[in-house]
Design a protein around this motif. Structure first.
Motif, PDB file in Angstrom:
ATOM      1  N   GLU A 276      36.197  24.089  39.221  1.00  0.00           N
ATOM      2  CA  GLU A 276      35.696  25.199  38.422  1.00  0.00           C
ATOM      3  C   GLU A 276      36.564  26.414  38.681  1.00  0.00           C
ATOM      4  N   PHE A 277      36.703  27.223  37.649  1.00  0.00           N
ATOM      5  CA  PHE A 277      37.441  28.474  37.797  1.00  0.00           C
ATOM      6  C   PHE A 277      36.688  29.556  37.055  1.00  0.00           C
ATOM      7  N   PHE A 278      37.072  30.810  37.298  1.00  0.00           N
ATOM      8  CA  PHE A 278      36.291  31.932  36.794  1.00  0.00           C
ATOM      9  C   PHE A 278      37.162  32.921  36.036  1.00  0.00           C
ATOM     10  N   GLU A 279      36.507  33.635  35.141  1.00  0.00           N
ATOM     11  CA  GLU A 279      37.193  34.606  34.284  1.00  0.00           C
ATOM     12  C   GLU A 279      36.717  36.011  34.646  1.00  0.00           C
ATOM     13  N   TYR A 280      37.657  36.924  34.778  1.00  0.00           N
ATOM     14  CA  TYR A 280      37.332  38.297  35.138  1.00  0.00           C
ATOM     15  C   TYR A 280      38.124  39.257  34.241  1.00  0.00           C
ATOM     16  N   PRO A 281      37.560  40.392  33.896  1.00  0.00           N
ATOM     17  CA  PRO A 281      38.374  41.457  33.300  1.00  0.00           C
ATOM     18  C   PRO A 281      39.068  42.233  34.422  1.00  0.00           C
ATOM     19  N   MET A 282      40.300  42.645  34.222  1.00  0.00           N
ATOM     20  CA  MET A 282      41.013  43.433  35.219  1.00  0.00           C
ATOM     21  C   MET A 282      40.647  44.906  34.996  1.00  0.00           C
ATOM     22  N   ALA A 283      39.827  45.441  35.895  1.00  0.00           N
ATOM     23  CA  ALA A 283      39.293  46.788  35.696  1.00  0.00           C
ATOM     24  C   ALA A 283      39.399  47.609  36.971  1.00  0.00           C
ATOM     25  N   ASP A 284      39.444  48.913  36.791  1.00  0.00           N
ATOM     26  CA  ASP A 284      39.379  49.834  37.923  1.00  0.00           C
ATOM     27  C   ASP A 284      38.565  51.052  37.503  1.00  0.00           C
ATOM     28  N   ARG A 285      38.606  52.094  38.292  1.00  0.00           N
ATOM     29  CA  ARG A 285      37.997  53.369  37.946  1.00  0.00           C
ATOM     30  C   ARG A 285      39.006  54.479  38.204  1.00  0.00           C
ATOM     31  N   ASP A 286      38.842  55.587  37.524  1.00  0.00           N
ATOM     32  CA  ASP A 286      39.729  56.723  37.759  1.00  0.00           C
ATOM     33  C   ASP A 286      39.550  57.237  39.183  1.00  0.00           C
ATOM     34  N   PRO A 287      40.637  57.676  39.820  1.00  0.00           N
ATOM     35  CA  PRO A 287      40.504  58.260  41.162  1.00  0.00           C
ATOM     36  C   PRO A 287      39.559  59.457  41.142  1.00  0.00           C
ATOM     37  N   ALA A 303      35.235  53.514  46.830  1.00  0.00           N
ATOM     38  CA  ALA A 303      36.007  54.754  46.778  1.00  0.00           C
ATOM     39  C   ALA A 303      37.164  54.677  45.794  1.00  0.00           C
ATOM     40  N   HIS A 304      37.861  53.541  45.768  1.00  0.00           N
ATOM     41  CA  HIS A 304      39.111  53.465  44.990  1.00  0.00           C
ATOM     42  C   HIS A 304      39.333  52.060  44.437  1.00  0.00           C
ATOM     43  N   PRO A 305      38.473  51.563  43.570  1.00  0.00           N
ATOM     44  CA  PRO A 305      38.734  50.246  42.976  1.00  0.00           C
ATOM     45  C   PRO A 305      40.056  50.263  42.237  1.00  0.00           C
ATOM     46  N   MET A 306      40.854  49.214  42.421  1.00  0.00           N
ATOM     47  CA  MET A 306      42.199  49.186  41.855  1.00  0.00           C
ATOM     48  C   MET A 306      42.480  47.831  41.243  1.00  0.00           C
ATOM     49  N   TYR A 307      43.421  47.818  40.291  1.00  0.00           N
ATOM     50  CA  TYR A 307      43.831  46.547  39.713  1.00  0.00           C
ATOM     51  C   TYR A 307      44.407  45.662  40.809  1.00  0.00           C
ATOM     52  N   PRO A 308      44.170  44.346  40.751  1.00  0.00           N
ATOM     53  CA  PRO A 308      44.704  43.437  41.784  1.00  0.00           C
ATOM     54  C   PRO A 308      46.192  43.190  41.583  1.00  0.00           C
ATOM     55  N   ARG A 345      42.924  59.723  53.455  1.00  0.00           N
ATOM     56  CA  ARG A 345      42.963  58.491  52.672  1.00  0.00           C
ATOM     57  C   ARG A 345      42.870  58.683  51.159  1.00  0.00           C
ATOM     58  N   LEU A 346      42.178  59.710  50.681  1.00  0.00           N
ATOM     59  CA  LEU A 346      42.003  59.846  49.230  1.00  0.00           C
ATOM     60  C   LEU A 346      43.330  59.953  48.484  1.00  0.00           C
ATOM     61  N   PRO A 347      44.242  60.847  48.862  1.00  0.00           N
ATOM     62  CA  PRO A 347      45.500  60.933  48.102  1.00  0.00           C
ATOM     63  C   PRO A 347      46.354  59.678  48.200  1.00  0.00           C
ATOM     64  N   ALA A 351      47.266  57.262  44.878  1.00  0.00           N
ATOM     65  CA  ALA A 351      48.645  56.932  44.496  1.00  0.00           C
ATOM     66  C   ALA A 351      48.789  55.434  44.243  1.00  0.00           C
ATOM     67  N   VAL A 352      48.109  54.600  45.043  1.00  0.00           N
ATOM     68  CA  VAL A 352      48.170  53.152  44.832  1.00  0.00           C
ATOM     69  C   VAL A 352      47.480  52.772  43.521  1.00  0.00           C
ATOM     70  N   VAL A 353      46.321  53.362  43.255  1.00  0.00           N
ATOM     71  CA  VAL A 353      45.613  53.093  41.992  1.00  0.00           C
ATOM     72  C   VAL A 353      46.511  53.389  40.801  1.00  0.00           C
ATOM     73  N   GLN A 354      47.154  54.546  40.825  1.00  0.00           N
ATOM     74  CA  GLN A 354      48.011  54.939  39.699  1.00  0.00           C
ATOM     75  C   GLN A 354      49.237  54.043  39.592  1.00  0.00           C
ATOM     76  N   SER A 355      49.823  53.667  40.710  1.00  0.00           N
ATOM     77  CA  SER A 355      50.974  52.777  40.682  1.00  0.00           C
ATOM     78  C   SER A 355      50.591  51.404  40.140  1.00  0.00           C
ATOM     79  N   ASN A 356      49.426  50.898  40.545  1.00  0.00           N
ATOM     80  CA  ASN A 356      48.979  49.602  40.043  1.00  0.00           C
ATOM     81  C   ASN A 356      48.763  49.630  38.540  1.00  0.00           C
ATOM     82  N   ARG A 357      48.330  50.767  38.016  1.00  0.00           N
ATOM     83  CA  ARG A 357      48.174  50.893  36.565  1.00  0.00           C
ATOM     84  C   ARG A 357      49.519  50.789  35.851  1.00  0.00           C
ATOM     85  N   ARG A 358      50.567  51.203  36.523  1.00  0.00           N
ATOM     86  CA  ARG A 358      51.908  51.111  35.921  1.00  0.00           C
ATOM     87  C   ARG A 358      52.553  49.750  36.154  1.00  0.00           C
TER      88      ARG A 358
END
Length: 408
Positions: A276-287, A303-308, A345-347, A351-358
């Motif tokens: 079995e395998f699973f389906e997920y949407p790739m989602a995050d939240r704004d910092p 605190a900082h959900p990010m794209y995998p 840790r916040l900044p 930065a990782v969240v934004q980089s992952n979006r790119r």
């Protein structure tokens, strides 16, 4: 009080215990089961876990990743690099089953802090605070609720965090980048040397493949695979909550497997062998502009959900845990400790969240696909080594796991 017994919450409990700070963990689920599939623990996270004596336990259930290859969807190599100790770092990178890692951390918490420190079936529903402390309310499955008090409440309750929602009641919903993921794991003959991972494809489709368990006596190994497809524009409405983590259908996935050619793995057979395998949407939240109010703060995906992308979500949660424990033990007042943790840790995580979006380090194969969608004869005619190095190595430096990155 720690709300959530995921990777971040359990690591925080161990870090606090190491520094002599008592804590309790409240988990909404009735039991901790080995859910999820594979993740990578990057060296900056492994370094933190090694300081609390968990390296032997990681070796028992994970794989020391030796090499990572980026390729296009035709299997043409774009970038290859050694990882962890093989790259000259002091600690390894581990590819590991998320559930096995969580169980490893839980066993360590119970052994070191005692069996009563983790309370199950305790869903956080709210909290109030004053200068003397914070009181949280937890609901049980039977509808009964109770209160617990502490000096500090840390929300480690994931991407759908109740703690975060209480702090930011008007926050917009999840931000979906238009990509759907299918994820599974199956026992197969080892890929390459049994310690290697490959990320292949480009902007529209990607395959991620790596081992998440040792080679067993029968010669097989648990392989983790992820296939992604960009089906909508970034910023589109995310799929409904009930569509999260739904079981995948072969009929929906099969056309996307056809996007890959000449890979060093029989992808169709790999997926067909997966029970079995699973389906997920790739989602995050704004910092967020802040994580902390008074005696309450956030950690990890809360605190900082990010794209995998770049294998960084769990690793950043581990670093958060060490940083918060250090800040609390160094502070005269809990509020000052939480403020110092957030300032550190916040900044960095934003930065990782934004980089992952790119695209993060996978931007290397995205760019190759843009320039050469049908493959190439000579990679140098498409993109320079300096450009590739800037994308991949620049991400490692920013995220904190390059060989010359100082420990924060």
């Amino acid at each position: 009080m720690i709300a959530g017994a995921g990777i971040g919450g359990l690591t925080l409990a161990l870090m606090l215990h190491e520094r002599g700070i008592p804590c309790r963990v409240h988990e909404a689920a009735p039991e901790i089961r080995p859910l999820g599939v594979g993740i990578n623990l990057l060296p900056h996270a492994v370094c933190e876990l090694s300081t609390i004596g968990l390296l032997p336990a990681l070796d028992a259930v994970g794989v020391r990743t030796r090499e990572l290859t980026y390729a296009n969807r035709f299997g043409q190599e774009v970038w290859r690099e050694l990882r962890g100790i093989d790259a000259g770092l002091d600690v390894p990178q581990f590819s590991i089953h998320r559930g096995h890692l969580q169980n490893l951390l839980l066993e360590a918490v119970i052994e070191r802090l005692g069996p009563d420190v983790v309370s199950m079936s305790q869903r956080l529903t709210g909290f109030r605070q004053d200068e003397a402390g914070v009181t949280a309310t937890f609901a049980a499955p039977d509808g009964e609720s109770h209160e617990a008090a502490a000096d500090v409440l840390v929300g480690c309750d994931g991407i759908h965090s109740v703690t975060r929602a209480a702090l930011f009641p008007d926050e917009p919903g999840l931000r979906w980048n238009g990509i759907m993921m299918w994820r599974g794991a199956t026992r197969r003959a080892p890929f390459a040397d049994g310690r290697s991972m490959i990320i292949a494809g480009g902007f529209s489709h990607k395959l991620v493949l790596y081992p998440i368990g040792p080679i067993e006596p029968d010669g097989k190994q648990l392989l983790n695979w992820v296939v992604t497809y960009r089906q909508a524009e970034a910023g589109s409405a995310a799929p409904r909550r009930e569509d999260w983590n739904r079981r995948g259908e072969m009929a929906e996935l099969r056309p996307h497997l056809d996007a890959f050619r000449d890979l060093p793995i029989d992808l169709n057979a790999l997926v067909a062998d997966t029970a079995e395998f699973f389906e997920y949407p790739m989602a995050d939240r704004d910092p967020l502009p802040w994580w902390t109010r008074g005696r309450v703060t956030l950690l990890g995906d809360a605190a900082h959900p990010m794209y995998p992308v770049g294998s960084n979500g769990a690793s950043q949660a581990v670093v958060d845990a060490r940083a918060l424990a250090d800040a609390l033990v160094a502070a005269e007042h809990p509020g000052a400790g939480l403020a110092a943790y957030e300032a550190d840790r916040l900044p960095k995580t934003a930065a990782v969240v934004q980089s992952n979006r790119r695209g993060g380090p996978e931007g290397a194969i995205d760019e190759v696909e843009r320039r050469a969608p049908n493959g190439f004869d000579q990679l140098a005619d498409v993109i320079s080594d300096a450009e590739l190095r800037e994308i991949v190595s620049g991400y490692a430096q920013m995220a904190g796991f390059a060989a010359d990155t100082p420990r924060s």
